[in-house]
Design an enzyme around this catalytic site. Structure first.
Site: not given
Length: 262
Positions: A131-133, A135
């Site tokens: 889910p980095e985007l 974050v």
């Protein structure tokens, strides 16, 4: 932080590395440095294969974002290279590597699992994904390359841009997980898979072939090293402007969600 057991599987020595670093094995500077050091050393170790797993009900819930927000720019400047080295050391290991995903494998934890040759995940409530985007931070190049090798270019694009986590059965359909197994059998199945890879192929042939398959990804990582600075700047920017803290607050407000995810 990192516990090791040595297991003989029908004559094949297998090293089992267990992350035991806080309640969710959050990836901070110390854990990343430890992972890189262990994997580099394992290249010349008597163990013929390696199993990487977590503790309790978590493989790794990803980057320790609380440490990043508390440490600010100086911490990020040390942490990001260490994170990249941890991924690269696992990805380059010239021996069979099996990830025994015993629970949540979020963001950096997902990438770490994807470094393995075989990924087994326990049945249950654990989720895996990147889910980095959401974050608010971009991936280092090595993480993108690892995902590309694991699930192909299209699969990696969908995982990254979708920015979701997935239950084990869905992850298997996406190619992130090779097999979903009963939780009670995860350890024994991972040991058997690691030993089979080591037993059925001469070690030098395995190492050479694995290196050939992964060489293009590593060459691209080196070629695009100029991305490192803008990636670091975006991490610093969105830590400073509160975006990462906002993500953390939203995650911790949801019952049962790991409070990391970078």
């Amino acid at each position: 932080m990192l516990e090791r057991d040595d297991v003989d599987v029908e004559g094949v020595p297998v090293a089992v590395l267990r992350m035991a670093h806080g309640p969710v094995n959050a990836m901070d500077l110390g854990l990343c440095q430890g992972l890189a050091e262990r994997f580099r050393a394992l290249a010349a170790d008597p163990a013929r294969a390696v199993v990487l797993t977590g503790s309790d009900h978590t493989f790794s819930a990803g980057v320790d974002l609380k440490r990043c927000t508390a440490g600010g720019d100086p911490y990020v400047e040390k942490f990001l290279p260490a994170l990249c080295e941890a991924f690269r050391a696992a990805f380059e290991l010239p021996k069979p590597l099996v990830a025994a995903v015993n629970g949540h494998a979020i963001a950096g934890g997902c990438v770490l699992a994807a470094c393995a040759d075989v990924v087994l995940m326990a049945e249950g409530a654990g989720r895996i994904g990147v889910p980095e985007l959401r974050v608010g931070v971009p991936f280092p190049r090595i993480a993108l390359e690892v995902l590309g090798v694991a699930v192909g270019e299209r699969g990696a694009r969908e995982l990254v841009m979708g920015a979701q986590t997935h239950p084990a059965e869905r992850a298997a359909r996406l190619g992130l997980v090779h097999e979903v197994v009963p939780a009670a059998e995860l350890g024994s199945r991972a040991l058997a898979a690691a030993a089979a890879l080591a037993r059925d192929v001469p070690p030098d042939t395995f190492a050479t072939t694995k290196g050939q398959l992964r060489r293009p990804a590593l060459e691209r990582t080196d070629r695009y090293a100029d991305e490192d600075e803008p990636v670091a700047q975006l991490w610093k920017r969105h830590i400073a402007d509160g975006w990462v803290a906002g993500y953390l607050a939203s995650v911790t407000s949801r019952r049962g969600s790991p409070a990391t995810g970078g």
